[in-house]
Design a protein around this motif. Structure first.
Motif, PDB file in Angstrom:
ATOM      1  N   MET A   1       0.825  -1.139  -0.023  1.00 35.69           N
ATOM      2  CA  MET A   1       0.039   0.129  -0.018  1.00 35.69           C
ATOM      3  C   MET A   1       1.004   1.350  -0.111  1.00 35.69           C
ATOM      4  N   TRP A   2       0.363   2.249  -0.286  1.00 36.91           N
ATOM      5  CA  TRP A   2       1.115   3.579  -0.209  1.00 36.91           C
ATOM      6  C   TRP A   2       0.499   4.628   0.465  1.00 36.91           C
ATOM      7  N   LYS A   3       1.395   4.933   1.538  1.00 40.68           N
ATOM      8  CA  LYS A   3       1.127   5.965   2.626  1.00 40.68           C
ATOM      9  C   LYS A   3       0.921   7.329   1.870  1.00 40.68           C
ATOM     10  N   ASP A   4       2.051   7.674   1.102  1.00 40.20           N
ATOM     11  CA  ASP A   4       2.158   8.742   0.318  1.00 40.20           C
ATOM     12  C   ASP A   4       3.098   8.601  -0.591  1.00 40.20           C
ATOM     13  N   GLU A   5       3.332   9.414  -1.447  1.00 39.97           N
ATOM     14  CA  GLU A   5       4.140   9.333  -2.656  1.00 39.97           C
ATOM     15  C   GLU A   5       5.396   8.289  -2.624  1.00 39.97           C
ATOM     16  N   ASN A   6       6.170   8.687  -1.291  1.00 38.06           N
ATOM     17  CA  ASN A   6       7.502   8.289  -1.124  1.00 38.06           C
ATOM     18  C   ASN A   6       7.436   7.160  -0.068  1.00 38.06           C
ATOM     19  N   THR A   7       6.413   6.632   0.344  1.00 37.73           N
ATOM     20  CA  THR A   7       6.324   5.715   1.424  1.00 37.73           C
ATOM     21  C   THR A   7       5.359   4.618   1.033  1.00 37.73           C
ATOM     22  N   ILE A   8       5.855   3.304   0.995  1.00 33.13           N
ATOM     23  CA  ILE A   8       5.263   2.278   0.796  1.00 33.13           C
ATOM     24  C   ILE A   8       5.133   1.307   1.906  1.00 33.13           C
ATOM     25  N   ILE A   9       3.888   0.841   2.326  1.00 35.29           N
ATOM     26  CA  ILE A   9       3.851  -0.088   3.357  1.00 35.29           C
ATOM     27  C   ILE A   9       3.471  -1.488   2.788  1.00 35.29           C
ATOM     28  N   ILE A  10       4.299  -2.472   3.569  1.00 37.40           N
ATOM     29  CA  ILE A  10       4.494  -3.713   3.079  1.00 37.40           C
ATOM     30  C   ILE A  10       3.902  -4.581   4.206  1.00 37.40           C
ATOM     31  N   GLU A  11       3.089  -5.618   3.674  1.00 36.71           N
ATOM     32  CA  GLU A  11       2.171  -6.557   4.783  1.00 36.71           C
ATOM     33  C   GLU A  11       2.714  -7.834   4.348  1.00 36.71           C
ATOM     34  N   THR A  12       3.214  -8.613   5.164  1.00 35.06           N
ATOM     35  CA  THR A  12       3.391 -10.004   4.930  1.00 35.06           C
ATOM     36  C   THR A  12       2.662 -10.945   5.769  1.00 35.06           C
ATOM     37  N   ASP A  13       2.589 -12.277   5.621  1.00 39.91           N
ATOM     38  CA  ASP A  13       1.750 -13.259   6.399  1.00 39.91           C
ATOM     39  C   ASP A  13       2.258 -13.452   7.685  1.00 39.91           C
ATOM     40  N   GLU A  14       3.737 -12.884   7.936  1.00 37.31           N
ATOM     41  CA  GLU A  14       4.362 -13.528   9.106  1.00 37.31           C
ATOM     42  C   GLU A  14       4.821 -12.316  10.086  1.00 37.31           C
ATOM     43  N   LEU A  15       5.081 -11.232   9.630  1.00 38.32           N
ATOM     44  CA  LEU A  15       5.737 -10.239  10.138  1.00 38.32           C
ATOM     45  C   LEU A  15       4.925  -8.706  10.422  1.00 38.32           C
ATOM     46  N   GLU A  16       5.286  -8.092  11.338  1.00 39.64           N
ATOM     47  CA  GLU A  16       4.428  -6.504  11.387  1.00 39.64           C
ATOM     48  C   GLU A  16       4.826  -5.899  10.021  1.00 39.64           C
ATOM     49  N   PRO A  17       4.067  -5.187   9.729  1.00 42.12           N
ATOM     50  CA  PRO A  17       3.988  -4.314   8.527  1.00 42.12           C
ATOM     51  C   PRO A  17       5.234  -3.569   8.774  1.00 42.12           C
ATOM     52  N   PHE A  18       5.773  -3.201   7.625  1.00 43.20           N
ATOM     53  CA  PHE A  18       6.992  -2.139   7.801  1.00 43.20           C
ATOM     54  C   PHE A  18       6.985  -1.270   6.483  1.00 43.20           C
ATOM     55  N   GLN A  19       7.632  -0.008   6.377  1.00 41.94           N
ATOM     56  CA  GLN A  19       7.636   1.022   5.303  1.00 41.94           C
ATOM     57  C   GLN A  19       8.980   1.126   4.794  1.00 41.94           C
ATOM     58  N   VAL A  20       8.980   1.298   3.468  1.00 43.41           N
ATOM     59  CA  VAL A  20      10.089   1.351   2.728  1.00 43.41           C
ATOM     60  C   VAL A  20       9.954   2.581   1.531  1.00 43.41           C
ATOM     61  N   LYS A  21      10.837   3.104   0.841  1.00 45.02           N
ATOM     62  CA  LYS A  21      10.587   4.222   0.122  1.00 45.02           C
ATOM     63  C   LYS A  21      10.770   3.694  -1.277  1.00 45.02           C
ATOM     64  N   ALA A  22      11.220   2.643  -1.487  1.00 44.16           N
ATOM     65  CA  ALA A  22      11.041   1.986  -3.089  1.00 44.16           C
ATOM     66  C   ALA A  22      11.196   0.489  -2.937  1.00 44.16           C
TER      67      ALA A  22
END
Ligand SMILES: Cc1cc2nc3c(=O)[nH]c(=O)nc-3n(C[C@H](O)[C@H](O)[C@H](O)COP(=O)(O)OP(=O)(O)OC[C@H]3O[C@@H](n4cnc5c(N)ncnc54)[C@H](O)[C@@H]3O)c2cc1C
Ligand code: SF4
Lengths: 623, 298
Positions: free
Chosen positions: A144-165
């Motif tokens: 998902m995108w939080k804003d233009e520069n921030t992607i939130i990644i969800e997995t089946d196992e871990l807490e979600p985390f965010q990255v720039k690319a």
């Protein structure tokens, strides 16, 4: 929420190269891989090429891993590259080594389950310096995108985390592409289905039989009746002490006349020439223990099995110089003869005491399958979506030209280009598509591999045609007989290649990739000009159930695949086309048993298709 | 309260045990264990305790000390534990006069050893296994806790630490009102003594923890291959123990004799079935079905 600069999704050859390269550039990247261990989910043929192209630079494996040539666990450097046209016990062979050598630094045969962990180790060493690393056994589920520069990644196992690319290296069945809608699902004309078996054969027997030395390797390609009338062909590559034998067929052709994938590989294994190449001595139990009491019988069987195991090990080691050296070094045997005597004495004991017969057959270790994207037809023209870049198979970037099947080298080249684009975006702290996506697109467009996917390389074609000089002209299909004729005349060659390029892939493909090319013409050639090939034994090929039973699975109780319409024509064809027979028919409906799934992607088009959860599903041992 | 160093200090008590896994045990002709022939390994419960320390190391950056009491070969248990939890320090308590110790005397040695760990800054959590698989009574843990003056919490299946407050929050399995496997949640100030339920397995649920886990596993491999560099051996004297409270003199209980409990005569008849034949196997399936009926196909 935890934050990182870059996430790479997928730890195949492409994703690992991206991690290594980004880390080399001093950027923090984490790689997420679904398999419990790196290299357990990946399948290749696999010849890994390093190229020396004249129309521009490609980034090779040794550019990414500078100690590749000295340290990497590769199998054999291919020095012999043959194409065989087959028809029953006739075979006509062409030496295509010049095409293999064309603009090539080297081509190694590799087994991904050995090579990828080495890539991972090297990448990890660099990644740790920038706070990055590799996380295995994790399945990315949503983006998902939080804003233009921030992607939130969800997995089946871990807490979600965010990255720039994100760099999506999740392979031909890319979920990232599906989740984001970055590209359409690949269709049957975009794809090939590859099926492979790994065959065990002692090192020195390989060298003797294939007429190669210790470090050399041979590649044999097949067309003709082994294709069972499909568009595609077979391959047989030598590894250190195994062989990779496989079949790669155009999906369109399989959908048109469904054939069980294992039948295609079996057709190749049953070819008399191949039969002789894979032949080994195999102990067979006659199970003739009738006169023994039950308990006595169990005991005998147990002892026999143990001896058979010992014999197999020692027989294999005896033909391996390094194995022999090790045995002599640890003092168990004094001379090589002593080992041979031991092998023979176990052999004799098995025959005389345990009613074991030694037969000629072959030893199959692993069965595998995977789809391969044909870049000519399906490469992503815009290989990004917002701040997600697609590389390797995920971007549909595979080269399929004549005998060339290349994806490993292409994915590595993509990875370097993606890493450069991402690194630049991080420096500018802007991930807008002008900065990141478009830059990456341009870099990929510049790649000589992209050119290979768009047009025919006339110089390659020349080299290829030079190799086919012995083929009689009148066999070739009338539609390109003229071209062939012109080609064999050097003065006209330049003109005719120009003509070919004018026609373009789109118009040429139906001719080039047709039953005529892969089946009819080779059969004719074999029958007219082929030499006789004799087989010295009749091969026994394991049934598909036996092959599946040998595979390693970590069962997931939840199915990762959902059938959408159990009565559609496509799904009905899956009953035949699933390489591990996961589909069957009941009362006119197709039902799925997902437990045997090897994640090839063949049924993806009309299913809701996910990779299994982290650590679950198939775990290959060779790949 | 956390120890004054500010770093969480944890200890693991482990034990070298005969390897009871299939194919590794050897018996004497009278059916007793042949200790000389049987391979020794880190006990399975000790391995679970070690994995709890790994959790503390990965999640809280804990300093980990591992200890065992026994002859020099017990070093193997320390090495194997280090491979699991990437221990920073290994303690072997080895002295001829420790021989014949019962659980109380063993606890006394462990108490003295734990005091010496982590530069004597104080241990915040001691982990030990549920009990040893070669016939221990499960008393050593509670007794050591009592001697240390630490609260004892058993059957733990999960824990987390609040370093600021110096508290640990745990989940453990208990039995109550005839129900097994009730999960009780509790909180305790540090320091504590914890034994793990055999079902415990650490779960790392963030990317950083996974990265950290990989780093630690890598490190653990390197360290355990050179484990001697981390090993300190202590005698009764160097542990400043009162000789009356260790070994035989310190053991109020004595194992007088181990009786082999005679096996009840089995009231059943066995048929040996050839499992290679499909037909025979379906017969077996039919018989099982005959006995269990519908209950097996839920
Ligand atoms: C039979 C056959 C023969 C071939 N022969 C050759 C050859 O000779 N030479 C050549 O160069 N190429 C060959 N190829 C092609 C080549 O193997 C592929 O192009 C290459 O392996 C693709 O690498 P990749 O890293 O892009 O994808 P993959 O190797 O498919 O890696 C994708 C990874 O992503 C992971 N993943 C996927 N989804 C998720 C998710 N949601 N979360 C976490 N992880 C995920 C998967 O587990 C997998 O490890 C062949 C292919 C086949 C099938
Ligand atoms: S179920 Fe689908 S993805 Fe799995 S092996 Fe069969 S065809 Fe391939």
């Amino acid at each position: 929420m935890e934050k990182f600069d870059v996430a790479i999704i997928g730890g195949g050859s492409a994703g690992l190269a991206a991690l290594k390269q980004l880390s080399n550039l001093g950027k923090q990247a984490i790689l997420i891989e679904g398999g419990k261990k790196i290299g357990t989910k990946n399948v290749s043929g696999g010849l890994l090429y390093s190229k020396n192209t004249t129309i521009g630079k490609v980034y090779n494996v040794e550019d990414v891993y500078d100690n590749f040539l000295t340290d990497a666990p590769v199998e054999r450097q291919i020095t012999k590259y043959m194409l065989h046209a087959t028809s029953k016990d006739k075979m006509f062979s062409l030496d295509l080594t010049p095409t293999h050598n064309y603009q090539t630094n080297f081509g190694y045969s590799v087994l991904l389950n050995k090579l990828l962990p080495w890539f991972a180790k090297e990448a990890l060493n660099s990644a740790e310096k920038t706070g990055g690393g590799i996380v295995t056994g994790i399945h990315v589920r949503s983006i998902m995108w939080k804003d233009e520069n921030t992607i939130i990644i969800e997995t089946d196992e871990l807490e979600p985390f965010q990255v720039k690319a994100v760099i999506a290296a999740d392979g031909v069945n890319s979920e990232v592409a599906q989740i984001t809608g970055a590209r359409r699902k690949f269709t049957q004309s975009d794809l090939y289905q590859g099926v492979k078996v790994v065959v065990k054969l002692p090192e020195e027997i390989i060298e003797e039989r294939f007429e190669i030395t210790n470090n050399e390797g041979a590649a044999h390609l097949f067309a003709g009746d082994v294709t069972l009338n499909h568009i595609g062909g077979g391959f047989l590559y030598t590894n250190k002490d195994t062989l990779s034998v496989g079949a790669v067929y155009h999906y369109d052709s399989l959908i048109e006349k469904p054939t069980e994938p294992y039948e295609l590989v079996n057709a190749l294994l049953s070819n008399p020439f191949v039969i002789e190449l894979i032949k080994d001595e195999v102990p067979e139990t006659k199970e003739n223990y009738k006169n023994l009491s039950k308990e006595e019988e169990l005991r005998t069987r147990f002892k026999a099995n143990k001896l058979i195991k010992d014999w197999k090990e020692l027989h294999h080691t005896y033909y391996s110089p390094s194995g022999v050296k090790e045995l002599l070094a640890n003092g168990k045997y004094k001379t090589k003869e002593e080992i041979k005597n031991k092998v023979d004495s176990i052999h004799d004991e098995l025959v005389s005491k345990y009613d074991i017969e030694f037969e000629s057959n072959y030893v199959e270790l692993e069965y595998s399958a995977k789809l391969v994207p044909d870049g000519k037809r399906c490469r992503m023209k815009k290989p990004y979506f917002k701040n997600i870049l697609f590389i390797g198979d995920a971007a549909g970037r595979g080269i399929f030209v004549g005998p060339r099947i290349e994806g490993l080298n292409v994915g590595i080249d993509d990875a370097v280009r993606a890493a450069e684009a991402v690194s630049n975006a991080i420096d500018k702290n802007s991930f807008h598509s002008n900065i990141l996506g478009e830059r990456y697109r341009r870099l990929v467009e510049e790649s000589p591999y992209t050119k290979d996917m768009d047009e025919i390389d006339k110089n390659y074609l020349k080299v290829f045609l030079d190799c086919t000089k012995q083929v009689p002209n009148d066999i070739v299909d009338y539609r390109y007989r003229a071209i062939f004729k012109l080609m064999s005349n050097s003065t006209f060659r330049g003109i005719s290649v120009g003509l070919v390029n004018k026609l373009g892939y789109r118009r040429l493909l139906p001719i080039l990739e047709s039953n005529k090319t892969y089946t009819e013409v080779p059969i004719k050639i074999a029958e007219r000009k082929g030499k006789d090939v004799q087989k010295s034994y009749s091969i026994r090929i394991p049934a598909i159930a036996e092959r599946i039973a040998k595979l390693n699975y970590n069962d997931d109780s939840l199915s990762h695949i959902k059938v959408l319409d159990s009565q559609s024509d496509f799904m009905k064809k899956m009953v035949t086309l699933c390489p591990t027979k996961c589909y069957s028919m009941e009362n006119g409906r197709v039902i799925l048993q997902h437990e045997g799934c090897i994640e090839c992607g063949t049924c993806l088009k009309e299913t809701e298709w996910r990779h299994p959860r982290g650590e679950k599903g198939i775990a290959y041992q060779y790949g | 309260m956390l120890n004054p160093s500010g770093t969480l200090n944890v200890a693991v008590i482990v034990k070298l045990e005969p390897d009871f896994s299939e194919g590794n045990v050897s018996y004497n002709s009278d059916g007793t264990l042949n200790r000389a022939e049987t391979k020794n390994v880190l006990g399975p419960h000790s391995a679970v305790a070690s994995s709890a320390a790994l959790y503390a190391k990965v999640k809280y950056g804990a300093n980990v000390s591992v200890a065992t009491m026994g002859p020099p070969i017990a070093e193997a248990a320390l090495q194997q534990s280090q491979l699991i939890c990437n221990a920073d320090e290994l303690h072997l308590y080895s002295d001829r006069i420790f021989a014949g110790a019962d659980t109380l005397a063993t606890s006394e040695v462990l108490r003295a050893g734990i005091k010496k760990m982590a530069n004597e800054q104080g241990i915040d959590i001691v982990f030990s296994g549920h009990r040893a698989s070669d016939g221990e009574t499960g008393q050593t843990g509670p007794q050591t806790a009592w001697k240390l003056g630490y609260p004892f919490i058993g059957n733990v299946i999960d824990y987390d630490i609040d370093k600021e407050r110096g508290y640990v929050r745990l989940q453990r399995l208990i039995k109550n009102y005839g129900h097994n496997d009730i999960i009780e949640e509790l909180e305790s100030p540090l320091p504590v003594f914890i034994t793990l339920d055999p079902s415990y397995s650490p779960f790392f649920n963030t990317v950083s923890q996974r990265l950290n886990l990989a780093l630690n596993q890598n490190d653990a491999e390197k360290r355990s291959s050179r484990y001697k560099e981390y090993l300190k051996t202590f005698s009764a004297q160097s542990l400043e123990l009162n000789l009356k409270s260790v070994g035989l003199p310190g053991s109020p209980t004595i194992v007088y004799k181990v009786e082999k409990i005679p096996r009840a005569k089995a009231n059943r008849k066995a048929d040996i079935i050839d499992g290679y034949s499909q037909e025979n196997l379906s017969q077996v399936a039919r018989r099982i079905y005959g006995i269990l009926g519908e209950t097996i196909i839920k």
